[in-house]
Scaffold this motif. Structure first.
Motif, PDB file in Angstrom:
ATOM      1  N   LEU A   1     -74.320  28.999 -16.681  1.00 50.71           N
ATOM      2  CA  LEU A   1     -73.635  29.075 -15.380  1.00 50.71           C
ATOM      3  C   LEU A   1     -74.548  28.711 -14.213  1.00 50.71           C
ATOM      4  O   LEU A   1     -74.291  29.105 -13.068  1.00 50.71           O
ATOM      5  N   LEU A   2     -75.613  27.959 -14.472  1.00 50.10           N
ATOM      6  CA  LEU A   2     -76.472  27.482 -13.394  1.00 50.10           C
ATOM      7  C   LEU A   2     -75.832  26.211 -12.828  1.00 50.10           C
ATOM      8  O   LEU A   2     -76.207  25.092 -13.142  1.00 50.10           O
ATOM      9  N   CYS A   3     -74.835  26.435 -11.983  1.00 52.85           N
ATOM     10  CA  CYS A   3     -74.014  25.338 -11.488  1.00 52.85           C
ATOM     11  C   CYS A   3     -73.456  25.716 -10.123  1.00 52.85           C
ATOM     12  O   CYS A   3     -73.765  26.781  -9.588  1.00 52.85           O
ATOM     13  N   ASP A   4     -72.634  24.869  -9.573  1.00 46.93           N
ATOM     14  CA  ASP A   4     -71.945  25.138  -8.308  1.00 46.93           C
ATOM     15  C   ASP A   4     -70.902  26.223  -8.562  1.00 46.93           C
ATOM     16  O   ASP A   4     -69.884  25.976  -9.211  1.00 46.93           O
ATOM     17  N   LEU A   5     -71.139  27.425  -8.050  1.00 49.22           N
ATOM     18  CA  LEU A   5     -70.249  28.545  -8.357  1.00 49.22           C
ATOM     19  C   LEU A   5     -68.877  28.394  -7.711  1.00 49.22           C
ATOM     20  O   LEU A   5     -67.870  28.808  -8.298  1.00 49.22           O
ATOM     21  N   ASP A   6     -68.803  27.835  -6.528  1.00 50.62           N
ATOM     22  CA  ASP A   6     -67.490  27.653  -5.905  1.00 50.62           C
ATOM     23  C   ASP A   6     -66.614  26.741  -6.756  1.00 50.62           C
ATOM     24  O   ASP A   6     -65.416  26.997  -6.934  1.00 50.62           O
ATOM     25  N   ALA A   7     -67.217  25.660  -7.277  1.00 46.28           N
ATOM     26  CA  ALA A   7     -66.468  24.749  -8.147  1.00 46.28           C
ATOM     27  C   ALA A   7     -66.086  25.450  -9.451  1.00 46.28           C
ATOM     28  O   ALA A   7     -64.997  25.235  -9.992  1.00 46.28           O
ATOM     29  N   LEU A   8     -66.980  26.301  -9.949  1.00 49.40           N
ATOM     30  CA  LEU A   8     -66.689  27.070 -11.163  1.00 49.40           C
ATOM     31  C   LEU A   8     -65.484  27.971 -10.947  1.00 49.40           C
ATOM     32  O   LEU A   8     -64.547  27.985 -11.756  1.00 49.40           O
ATOM     33  N   TYR A   9     -65.474  28.728  -9.853  1.00 47.08           N
ATOM     34  CA  TYR A   9     -64.366  29.647  -9.581  1.00 47.08           C
ATOM     35  C   TYR A   9     -63.051  28.890  -9.385  1.00 47.08           C
ATOM     36  O   TYR A   9     -61.990  29.358  -9.800  1.00 47.08           O
ATOM     37  N   GLU A  10     -63.135  27.729  -8.764  1.00 47.18           N
ATOM     38  CA  GLU A  10     -61.928  26.925  -8.578  1.00 47.18           C
ATOM     39  C   GLU A  10     -61.366  26.482  -9.932  1.00 47.18           C
ATOM     40  O   GLU A  10     -60.158  26.533 -10.168  1.00 47.18           O
ATOM     41  N   GLY A  11     -62.250  26.040 -10.835  1.00 46.52           N
ATOM     42  CA  GLY A  11     -61.811  25.619 -12.155  1.00 46.52           C
ATOM     43  C   GLY A  11     -61.226  26.763 -12.957  1.00 46.52           C
ATOM     44  O   GLY A  11     -60.208  26.611 -13.646  1.00 46.52           O
ATOM     45  N   LEU A  12     -61.856  27.928 -12.877  1.00 48.79           N
ATOM     46  CA  LEU A  12     -61.339  29.104 -13.581  1.00 48.79           C
ATOM     47  C   LEU A  12     -59.972  29.500 -13.020  1.00 48.79           C
ATOM     48  O   LEU A  12     -59.076  29.903 -13.776  1.00 48.79           O
ATOM     49  N   GLY A  13     -59.827  29.378 -11.707  1.00 48.12           N
ATOM     50  CA  GLY A  13     -58.546  29.706 -11.090  1.00 48.12           C
ATOM     51  C   GLY A  13     -57.431  28.804 -11.582  1.00 48.12           C
ATOM     52  O   GLY A  13     -56.300  29.262 -11.804  1.00 48.12           O
ATOM     53  N   ARG A  14     -57.734  27.535 -11.779  1.00 46.98           N
ATOM     54  CA  ARG A  14     -56.707  26.607 -12.276  1.00 46.98           C
ATOM     55  C   ARG A  14     -56.299  26.972 -13.704  1.00 46.98           C
ATOM     56  O   ARG A  14     -55.112  26.957 -14.037  1.00 46.98           O
ATOM     57  N   LEU A  15     -57.283  27.306 -14.544  1.00 42.57           N
ATOM     58  CA  LEU A  15     -56.969  27.701 -15.919  1.00 42.57           C
ATOM     59  C   LEU A  15     -56.118  28.970 -15.934  1.00 42.57           C
ATOM     60  O   LEU A  15     -55.180  29.096 -16.728  1.00 42.57           O
ATOM     61  N   GLN A  16     -56.451  29.925 -15.066  1.00 38.78           N
ATOM     62  CA  GLN A  16     -55.662  31.158 -14.983  1.00 38.78           C
ATOM     63  C   GLN A  16     -54.240  30.870 -14.514  1.00 38.78           C
ATOM     64  O   GLN A  16     -53.283  31.460 -15.022  1.00 38.78           O
ATOM     65  N   TYR A  17     -54.105  29.977 -13.556  1.00 42.32           N
ATOM     66  CA  TYR A  17     -52.781  29.630 -13.051  1.00 42.32           C
ATOM     67  C   TYR A  17     -51.910  29.067 -14.163  1.00 42.32           C
ATOM     68  O   TYR A  17     -50.689  29.286 -14.184  1.00 42.32           O
ATOM     69  N   GLN A  18     -52.520  28.376 -15.103  1.00 36.58           N
ATOM     70  CA  GLN A  18     -51.786  27.813 -16.235  1.00 36.58           C
ATOM     71  C   GLN A  18     -51.511  28.856 -17.323  1.00 36.58           C
ATOM     72  O   GLN A  18     -50.840  28.548 -18.303  1.00 36.58           O
ATOM     73  N   GLY A  19     -52.026  30.069 -17.141  1.00 36.61           N
ATOM     74  CA  GLY A  19     -51.710  31.149 -18.069  1.00 36.61           C
ATOM     75  C   GLY A  19     -52.697  31.359 -19.198  1.00 36.61           C
ATOM     76  O   GLY A  19     -52.415  32.108 -20.140  1.00 36.61           O
ATOM     77  N   HIS A  20     -53.869  30.735 -19.121  1.00 39.49           N
ATOM     78  CA  HIS A  20     -54.846  30.875 -20.196  1.00 39.49           C
ATOM     79  C   HIS A  20     -55.596  32.204 -20.107  1.00 39.49           C
ATOM     80  O   HIS A  20     -55.852  32.728 -19.024  1.00 39.49           O
ATOM     81  N   ASP A  21     -55.947  32.751 -21.264  1.00 40.52           N
ATOM     82  CA  ASP A  21     -56.862  33.877 -21.362  1.00 40.52           C
ATOM     83  C   ASP A  21     -58.269  33.282 -21.376  1.00 40.52           C
ATOM     84  O   ASP A  21     -58.526  32.309 -22.093  1.00 40.52           O
ATOM     85  N   ILE A  22     -59.192  33.832 -20.583  1.00 37.37           N
ATOM     86  CA  ILE A  22     -60.522  33.223 -20.421  1.00 37.37           C
ATOM     87  C   ILE A  22     -61.621  34.219 -20.765  1.00 37.37           C
ATOM     88  O   ILE A  22     -61.587  35.371 -20.325  1.00 37.37           O
ATOM     89  N   LEU A  23     -62.598  33.755 -21.532  1.00 40.05           N
ATOM     90  CA  LEU A  23     -63.806  34.527 -21.830  1.00 40.05           C
ATOM     91  C   LEU A  23     -65.007  33.709 -21.385  1.00 40.05           C
ATOM     92  O   LEU A  23     -65.040  32.495 -21.592  1.00 40.05           O
ATOM     93  N   ILE A  24     -65.981  34.354 -20.775  1.00 43.21           N
ATOM     94  CA  ILE A  24     -67.198  33.666 -20.370  1.00 43.21           C
ATOM     95  C   ILE A  24     -68.397  34.358 -20.996  1.00 43.21           C
ATOM     96  O   ILE A  24     -68.615  35.558 -20.787  1.00 43.21           O
ATOM     97  N   PHE A  25     -69.175  33.598 -21.755  1.00 39.32           N
ATOM     98  CA  PHE A  25     -70.434  34.081 -22.301  1.00 39.32           C
ATOM     99  C   PHE A  25     -71.550  33.373 -21.543  1.00 39.32           C
ATOM    100  O   PHE A  25     -71.728  32.158 -21.686  1.00 39.32           O
ATOM    101  N   GLN A  26     -72.267  34.129 -20.727  1.00 37.40           N
ATOM    102  CA  GLN A  26     -73.372  33.562 -19.960  1.00 37.40           C
ATOM    103  C   GLN A  26     -74.656  33.736 -20.757  1.00 37.40           C
ATOM    104  O   GLN A  26     -75.099  34.862 -21.005  1.00 37.40           O
ATOM    105  N   VAL A  27     -75.259  32.636 -21.158  1.00 38.24           N
ATOM    106  CA  VAL A  27     -76.450  32.659 -22.013  1.00 38.24           C
ATOM    107  C   VAL A  27     -77.675  32.300 -21.178  1.00 38.24           C
ATOM    108  O   VAL A  27     -77.761  31.204 -20.615  1.00 38.24           O
ATOM    109  N   LEU A  28     -78.622  33.228 -21.104  1.00 38.64           N
ATOM    110  CA  LEU A  28     -79.862  33.014 -20.367  1.00 38.64           C
ATOM    111  C   LEU A  28     -81.052  33.413 -21.233  1.00 38.64           C
ATOM    112  O   LEU A  28     -80.900  34.133 -22.224  1.00 38.64           O
ATOM    113  N   ASP A  29     -82.223  32.944 -20.850  1.00 43.07           N
ATOM    114  CA  ASP A  29     -83.466  33.393 -21.469  1.00 43.07           C
ATOM    115  C   ASP A  29     -84.021  34.539 -20.619  1.00 43.07           C
ATOM    116  O   ASP A  29     -83.889  34.529 -19.396  1.00 43.07           O
TER     117      ASP A  29
END
Length: 336
Positions: A209-237
């Motif tokens: 998730l080392l990315c543009d967070l605003d763009a990330l939230y916008e993309g997640l919002g679109r998936l939610q609007y379509q009715g998808h169940d979403i899981l996020i696994f954030q992998v870091l060292d």
């Protein structure tokens, strides 16, 4: 991670596959499966067989299979799979960071240090790929369709969801041939994937998730609007979170050309605070929206961490369903 064993780890599979992975939202699949579905009917694409159980429609018995085995089997078709899961696996350059690669890949915000390799931890991509392979096995074992998108700044590989057992081979081949590279644009990838997935299902994001967070939230919002169940696994060292280095370090921008020679002790406290705030914000935004956020480090025992998560997920009843917002003001207001 041993190349000889690949990304399938029996010690991990034995702990998580029996637990299963259930959708929390209504998904499009079979009413008789593990997950709630708004649809009925069949498609013409054959998936596999399952044994007959009392109450099944006798019209769907395969009499040829009965003649060969003297046992009753029901034909299952693509639309009959319990749900469709799509795994989104980050293959950008920052995911190369980890054991054996710390001289080439990055600390948080795509920066790296030159240092001897540690052999007790995986690279982030190895860890993410092992998790993706394990989830794929779990989905196929419970007769769900699973697909995968490998991405960096764009979608690099796309496997359409399928419940056929041959799908696992395709997923493993794609993961094992991948070479993490280039920059990350997860938000754009989520929007593209949202346009490709036409049936409601489960979307699993595996990324640092080392990315543009605003763009990330916008993309997640679109998936939610379509009715998808979403899981996020954030992998870091762990080094990305703690910055434990004592000596002078040369930091390199893994996705650019910038370099910085610095004394980590001079800014360790501020760095840790910034990383903790970053992880806390992502987790809070996701939970408020009804999206599962799981932080994993490459030194975590994956079998233990995933077993704990899956038990917790099963125990949740009547979870509050929210929605993802892109406005920090809206988010802050929603939590008061």
């Amino acid at each position: 991670m041993s190349e000889s064993t690949g990304y399938l780890k029996p010690e991990i599979l034995s702990r998580i596959v029996p637990l299963g992975l259930r959708a929390q939202r209504v998904v499009e699949g079979a009413m008789s499966g593990l997950h709630r579905s708004p649809l009925h009917g069949l498609s013409v694409e054959f998936a596999d067989y399952r044994e007959y159980t009392p109450g099944d429609d006798l019209k769907r018995l395969d009499w040829r299979a009965y003649a060969r085995s003297n046992r009753y089997y029901i034909k299952r078709y693509e639309e009959e799979t319990n749900f469709r899961a799509t795994l989104l696996v980050d293959a950008s350059a920052s995911m190369r960071y980890g054991a054996g690669n710390r001289g080439k890949t990055g600390i948080s915000h795509r920066q790296t240090r030159t240092a001897p390799p540690h052999t007790d931890r995986f690279t982030k991509f190895d860890y993410a790929a092992t998790l993706a392979a394990s989830l794929a096995v779990m989905c196929l074992k419970q007769r769900d369709a699973v697909g995968m998108a490998l991405f960096d700044a764009a979608e690099r590989a796309w496997l359409r969801p399928s419940a056929a057992q041959s799908q696992l081979t395709k997923i493993l081949d794609t993961l094992e041939s991948a070479k993490p590279d280039r920059t990350t644009d997860l938000g754009a990838v989520l929007n593209k994937v949202a346009a490709q997935i036409h049936a409601r299902g489960l979307v699993v994001v595996i990324s640092d998730l080392l990315c543009d967070l605003d763009a990330l939230y916008e993309g997640l919002g679109r998936l939610q609007y379509q009715g998808h169940d979403i899981l996020i696994f954030q992998v870091l060292d762990k080094e990305e979170i703690e910055l434990p280095f004592e000596d002078s370090v040369l930091f390199k921008d893994i996705e650019g050309v910038e370099e910085l020679f610095a004394e980590p002790w001079a800014f360790r406290k501020a760095y840790r605070a910034a990383m903790e705030a970053f992880i806390r914000d992502v987790g809070s935004r996701c939970r408020t929206a009804g999206i599962d956020h799981v932080l994993l480090t490459t030194s975590d025992d994956m079998g233990e961490a995933m077993s704990k998560y899956l038990h917790q997920r099963q125990a949740i009843a009547g979870r509050r369903i929210g929605k993802m917002t892109t406005s920090s003001h809206e988010h802050a207001g929603g939590e008061r």
